[in-house]
Design a protein around this motif. Structure first.
Motif, PDB file in Angstrom:
ATOM      1  N   GLU A   1      30.841  48.035  39.114  1.00 13.42           N
ATOM      2  CA  GLU A   1      32.166  47.423  39.212  1.00 13.42           C
ATOM      3  C   GLU A   1      32.397  46.417  38.087  1.00 13.42           C
ATOM      4  O   GLU A   1      33.506  46.300  37.566  1.00 13.42           O
ATOM      5  N   LEU A   2      31.351  45.695  37.716  1.00  9.19           N
ATOM      6  CA  LEU A   2      31.463  44.738  36.615  1.00  9.19           C
ATOM      7  C   LEU A   2      31.794  45.453  35.317  1.00  9.19           C
ATOM      8  O   LEU A   2      32.672  45.015  34.553  1.00  9.19           O
ATOM      9  N   GLU A   3      31.113  46.564  35.055  1.00 14.08           N
ATOM     10  CA  GLU A   3      31.374  47.323  33.831  1.00 14.08           C
ATOM     11  C   GLU A   3      32.807  47.842  33.812  1.00 14.08           C
ATOM     12  O   GLU A   3      33.504  47.749  32.792  1.00 14.08           O
ATOM     13  N   ARG A   4      33.272  48.410  34.934  1.00 11.39           N
ATOM     14  CA  ARG A   4      34.645  48.903  35.021  1.00 11.39           C
ATOM     15  C   ARG A   4      35.661  47.789  34.770  1.00 11.39           C
ATOM     16  O   ARG A   4      36.661  47.983  34.079  1.00 11.39           O
ATOM     17  N   THR A   5      35.381  46.619  35.323  1.00 12.01           N
ATOM     18  CA  THR A   5      36.301  45.490  35.165  1.00 12.01           C
ATOM     19  C   THR A   5      36.338  45.005  33.730  1.00 12.01           C
ATOM     20  O   THR A   5      37.416  44.721  33.173  1.00 12.01           O
TER      21      THR A   5
ATOM     22  N   LEU B   1      35.662  40.069  41.023  1.00 15.33           N
ATOM     23  CA  LEU B   1      35.962  41.280  40.251  1.00 15.33           C
ATOM     24  C   LEU B   1      37.197  41.986  40.795  1.00 15.33           C
ATOM     25  O   LEU B   1      38.043  42.468  40.028  1.00 15.33           O
ATOM     26  N   LYS B   2      37.295  42.033  42.111  1.00  7.50           N
ATOM     27  CA  LYS B   2      38.446  42.694  42.734  1.00  7.50           C
ATOM     28  C   LYS B   2      39.745  42.011  42.334  1.00  7.50           C
ATOM     29  O   LYS B   2      40.738  42.672  42.001  1.00  7.50           O
ATOM     30  N   LEU B   3      39.752  40.677  42.345  1.00 10.39           N
ATOM     31  CA  LEU B   3      40.967  39.940  42.005  1.00 10.39           C
ATOM     32  C   LEU B   3      41.257  39.978  40.506  1.00 10.39           C
ATOM     33  O   LEU B   3      42.414  39.898  40.094  1.00 10.39           O
ATOM     34  N   MET B   4      40.226  40.112  39.689  1.00  8.83           N
ATOM     35  CA  MET B   4      40.441  40.220  38.244  1.00  8.83           C
ATOM     36  C   MET B   4      41.216  41.492  37.918  1.00  8.83           C
ATOM     37  O   MET B   4      42.035  41.517  37.001  1.00  8.83           O
ATOM     38  N   ARG B   5      40.965  42.559  38.700  1.00 10.27           N
ATOM     39  CA  ARG B   5      41.642  43.829  38.438  1.00 10.27           C
ATOM     40  C   ARG B   5      42.985  43.920  39.156  1.00 10.27           C
ATOM     41  O   ARG B   5      43.865  44.662  38.741  1.00 10.27           O
ATOM     42  N   ASN B   6      43.119  43.149  40.225  1.00  5.52           N
ATOM     43  CA  ASN B   6      44.388  43.087  40.960  1.00  5.52           C
ATOM     44  C   ASN B   6      44.677  41.629  41.290  1.00  5.52           C
ATOM     45  O   ASN B   6      44.450  41.178  42.421  1.00  5.52           O
ATOM     46  N   PRO B   7      45.155  40.865  40.307  1.00  2.00           N
ATOM     47  CA  PRO B   7      45.345  39.422  40.498  1.00  2.00           C
ATOM     48  C   PRO B   7      46.280  39.104  41.658  1.00  2.00           C
ATOM     49  O   PRO B   7      47.294  39.761  41.864  1.00  2.00           O
ATOM     50  N   ALA B   8      45.913  38.074  42.413  1.00  2.00           N
ATOM     51  CA  ALA B   8      46.754  37.614  43.518  1.00  2.00           C
ATOM     52  C   ALA B   8      47.873  36.729  42.975  1.00  2.00           C
ATOM     53  O   ALA B   8      47.691  35.992  41.999  1.00  2.00           O
TER      54      ALA B   8
ATOM     55  N   ALA C   1      38.385  47.304  31.778  1.00  2.00           N
ATOM     56  CA  ALA C   1      39.802  47.189  32.133  1.00  2.00           C
ATOM     57  C   ALA C   1      40.465  45.981  31.467  1.00  2.00           C
ATOM     58  O   ALA C   1      41.623  46.051  31.060  1.00  2.00           O
ATOM     59  N   ILE C   2      39.741  44.869  31.356  1.00  2.00           N
ATOM     60  CA  ILE C   2      40.336  43.668  30.760  1.00  2.00           C
ATOM     61  C   ILE C   2      40.135  43.605  29.251  1.00  2.00           C
ATOM     62  O   ILE C   2      40.548  42.640  28.599  1.00  2.00           O
ATOM     63  N   GLY C   3      39.474  44.627  28.684  1.00  2.00           N
ATOM     64  CA  GLY C   3      39.315  44.690  27.239  1.00  2.00           C
ATOM     65  C   GLY C   3      38.148  43.909  26.679  1.00  2.00           C
ATOM     66  O   GLY C   3      38.020  43.761  25.460  1.00  2.00           O
ATOM     67  N   PHE C   4      37.276  43.406  27.552  1.00  6.63           N
ATOM     68  CA  PHE C   4      36.134  42.629  27.065  1.00  6.63           C
ATOM     69  C   PHE C   4      34.999  43.529  26.584  1.00  6.63           C
ATOM     70  O   PHE C   4      34.296  43.200  25.627  1.00  6.63           O
TER      71      PHE C   4
END
Length: 251
Positions: free
Chosen positions: A188-192, A232-239, A195-198
């Protein structure tokens, strides 16, 4: 003491000779260990393994054979890989005598695993990535060749010797994260990060290996891992959070 040692898992990965499996079973039983896991052994079960076990057939009969290392490590809270070589960007490496009290202390509350690689080349880098720490057996630098079963015997001996030295082992305040949960976190960390371009897939620069090393040193507790997964979940779907205008976030 027996219950504690039952939480110690000996994992043999891609063992090529069945005699080494039998001899390892003998080494384990002599020191009070019984949980053997075999990752894709070349030949098992095999009469040669039975002969070399010298009566430790119960260890062989109860050995769990798996298709991959991750399955053999499922549920383990501390994974230590045995290697004779110092690897580039390796995890913390301790001697057999140094690692034994740490494993025994953790085994008092949850399963732990010692991982041994194939006879010819030892553990692969991918297998080492799944370990939190490494252990080596100090040997003659001019002739450090050590049989697989002999390595199992030495580590098993050190574990048994470490038990009485600890006396009453106090359980840690919180349980450590299990291996399979850690692997899910790394995925999940790798996917995130992608996704954020890091994380640039064209030039990853061993980022994930470095992050694995960082979190391995931390010895994440189960609750801590849950927190990181939530982040990680919130990084991909910010609240959507409404921050009061008069709330000074910056000190």
């Amino acid at each position: 003491m027996s219950n504690l040692l039952n939480n110690v898992r000996i994992v043999l990965s891609h063992t090529s000779h069945p005699g080494n499996i039998g001899a390892a079973a003998r080494a384990m039983k002599t020191m009070g260990l019984h949980d053997m896991r075999l990752v894709q052994p070349k030949q098992f079960p095999d009469p040669v393994a039975v002969a070399m076990s010298s009566g430790a057939t119960d260890v062989l009969d109860n050995a769990v054979v798996t298709d991959d290392l991750a399955s053999a490590l499922a549920g383990a809270t501390m994974v230590v890989g045995c290697t004779a070589r110092r690897r580039d960007l390796s995890h913390t490496m301790l001697s057999a005598r140094e690692i034994a009290p740490l494993l025994v202390a953790q085994a008092a509350q949850a399963p732990v695993a010692l991982v041994f690689g194939t006879e010819m080349s030892g553990l692969t880098n991918a297998e080492l990535d799944q370990c939190q720490m490494l252990v080596h057996i100090p040997a003659n630098p001019d002739y450090s060749s050590l049989n697989l079963a002999s390595a199992v015997q030495i580590l098993s001996y050190e574990l048994r010797c470490a038990v009485p030295e600890l006396g009453m082992v106090e359980a840690a305040p919180q349980p450590l994260a299990q291996h399979d949960d850690l692997e899910l976190f790394y995925r999940e960390l790798e996917r995130t990060l992608i996704a954020i371009g890091f994380l640039n897939l064209a030039a990853p620069r061993r980022l994930m290996t470095r992050l694995r090393r960082l979190y391995s040193r931390a010895q994440l507790e189960k609750e801590e891992l849950n927190i990181l997964m939530g982040i990680l979940k919130l990084m991909r779907n910010p609240a959507q959070v409404n921050v009061p205008k008069d709330w000074d976030i910056v000190d």
